[in-house]
Scaffold this active site. Structure first.
Site, PDB file in Angstrom:
ATOM      1  N   CYS A   1      33.030  45.765  33.876  1.00 11.01           N
ATOM      2  CA  CYS A   1      33.669  45.616  35.185  1.00 11.01           C
ATOM      3  C   CYS A   1      33.170  46.632  36.202  1.00 11.01           C
ATOM      4  O   CYS A   1      33.269  46.403  37.411  1.00 11.01           O
ATOM      5  CB  CYS A   1      35.180  45.748  35.055  1.00 11.01           C
TER       6      CYS A   1
ATOM      7  N   CYS B   1      38.392  50.516  36.142  1.00 10.39           N
ATOM      8  CA  CYS B   1      38.192  50.613  34.700  1.00 10.39           C
ATOM      9  C   CYS B   1      37.062  49.690  34.273  1.00 10.39           C
ATOM     10  O   CYS B   1      36.734  48.720  34.956  1.00 10.39           O
ATOM     11  CB  CYS B   1      39.471  50.258  33.954  1.00 10.39           C
TER      12      CYS B   1
ATOM     13  N   HIS C   1      38.645  38.779  40.484  1.00 13.32           N
ATOM     14  CA  HIS C   1      37.784  39.857  39.987  1.00 13.32           C
ATOM     15  C   HIS C   1      36.498  39.256  39.410  1.00 13.32           C
ATOM     16  O   HIS C   1      36.414  38.999  38.217  1.00 13.32           O
ATOM     17  CB  HIS C   1      38.563  40.634  38.926  1.00 13.32           C
TER      18      HIS C   1
END
Length: 428
Positions: A109, A414, A384
């Site tokens: 991510c 994160c 996302h």
């Protein structure tokens, strides 16, 4: 040492200084629902999304693509249509000069922030003058053969048992005793803030419509938000991760891996995981792409490019891989220390809402003013797109600093493996 000539060089007659890395522009696509047959972008090739934002940078800023030293791209699932160096291929598809090289990286991510940190650091080191950082992720693509975290390495799992991100989110909420009601309220507020930002046009400066090859519009608005969301409607949703927690992933030889719950309990044997995350308080599954144009001060002056911001500091931080999602807090503290700034100096904070507990814990641990954090909503409302999100968030913070006459913005998120990159930018 006999026979070896030792050459001694004089001390350098110049002082080594760090150059500024300047943000010239930031663009992004709208985020489309990441499901085949439902999402407005799902029929396109990932390189097409990358091409869209790369073309937009040239159209808006008029630079010579032959001057681009590198295109640094973030993409987490580098397989299938997203394989084969998506950054380079997107640049070629966008008509960039062949001299503009490109690379693609994976920090899960955190890939989008990392791509831009590397772009900025290359300029700050004085090695490059014009770099594009960005990322693309099409979550509508179902990749075959994707392995759980650790890729089936039994020895690694013994050292650092790594679970599923959603199960980790539930585990952290259980450890921190953060109830579902708090997380649902946090998610509803994200939807409210995103709806306000869209209505007021806060994203318009960076948002680039995605066109089909025939010139028709594929998507020109955010597709994922659900502004009608309430705490009551979220309370009716079933938790997403109980079945996943007990799933035992098979190996090629037919043996079974420990369940995701068992992997966490391997390190935290007394932890009883309460499942509090669901589709409404977790990040949305979407397709999207973003890009940021970086330049050295000398290049910008020589070519008439106006800087919008500069990098103050970047950092990376690792944390417990078993819980996976807790590195943003130490990453933020590290980058603040690198920058010589305090928390009070930061006007806008952006912490990716991978799961409600990530951003909730971040704000609690740092005791932040919540009116300065994710002010335009986050991934729970907007989605996302893994490798692109970091680049999107940097642009979002830049736009908000300009809108509110702020000075400093801090962005972190994160990442799988228990990591978090971070960056602080200053509006100029």
């Amino acid at each position: 040492m006999s026979g070896i000539e030792v050459r001694r060089y004089p001390e350098p007659c110049y002082e080594l200084t760090m150059a500024d890395a300047l943000i010239i522009d930031a663009v992004r696509t709208p985020r489309g629902i990441g499901k085949q047959g439902k999402g407005a972008l799902a029929h396109l090739h990932p390189q097409h999304l990358g091409r869209t934002v790369l073309e937009a940078l040239v159209e808006r800023n008029g630079f010579d693509t032959a001057d681009v030293d590198d295109v640094v791209w973030g993409t987490s699932a580098q397989m299938g249509p997203q394989g084969g160096d998506l950054g380079r291929m997107s640049a070629l598809d966008a008509g960039y000069d062949v001299k503009a090289s490109g690379m693609t990286l994976d920090r899960f991510c955190g890939s989008g922030i990392t791509a831009n940190n590397i772009a900025a650091n290359a300029i700050m080191a004085g090695m490059e003058d014009l770099v594009v950082g960005g990322g693309t992720e099409m979550m509508s693509i179902k990749h075959k053969g994707m392995q759980p975290m650790g890729a089936g390495n039994a020895h690694l799992q013994e050292l650092h048992p790594q679970s599923h991100q959603g199960v980790c989110a539930d585990a952290i909420a259980s450890m921190e005793k953060i109830p579902r009601e708090v997380l649902d309220a946090h998610a509803a507020e994200s939807q409210k803030r995103a709806a306000r930002a869209i209505a007021e046009g806060r994203f318009d400066k960076s948002l680039i419509p995605v066109l089909n090859l025939d010139g028709t519009v594929a998507l020109d608005r955010e597709e994922f938000p659900r502004p009608q969301t309430t705490v009551e409607s979220l309370a009716a949703l079933a938790p997403s991760f109980p079945a996943i927690a007990d799933y035992e992933h098979p190996n090629e030889d037919g043996t079974l891996n420990p369940s995701f719950r068992a992997l966490i309990n391997q390190k935290y044997p007394d932890l009883e995981i309460e499942h509090v995350h669901h589709a409404g308080n977790s990040s949305g599954v979407v397709d999207g792409s973003a890009a940021i144009l970086w330049a050295s001060e000398d290049y910008a002056k020589a070519h008439g490019l106006k800087a919008r911001a500069r990098v103050v500091a970047t950092s990376n931080m690792g944390d417990d891989p078993t819980l996976m999602l807790n590195a943003p807090v130490p990453a933020a503290r590290k980058v603040l220390d690198r920058a010589g700034l305090s928390q009070d100096d930061i006007d806008i904070w952006e912490i990716n809402e991978a799961f409600a507990v990530v951003s909730e814990k971040f704000q609690r641990d740092l005791d932040l003013d919540r009116d300065k954090v994710n002010v335009n909503g986050g991934a729970m409302a907007l989605g996302h797109p893994i490798g692109a999100t970091g680049a999107i968030l940097i642009g979002t913070v830049l736009d908000e600093l300009e809108r509110t006459d702020g000075q400093f913005g801090l962005i972190t998120m994160c990442a799988g493996g228990g990591m978090a990159p971070a960056i602080i930018i200053e509006r100029v």
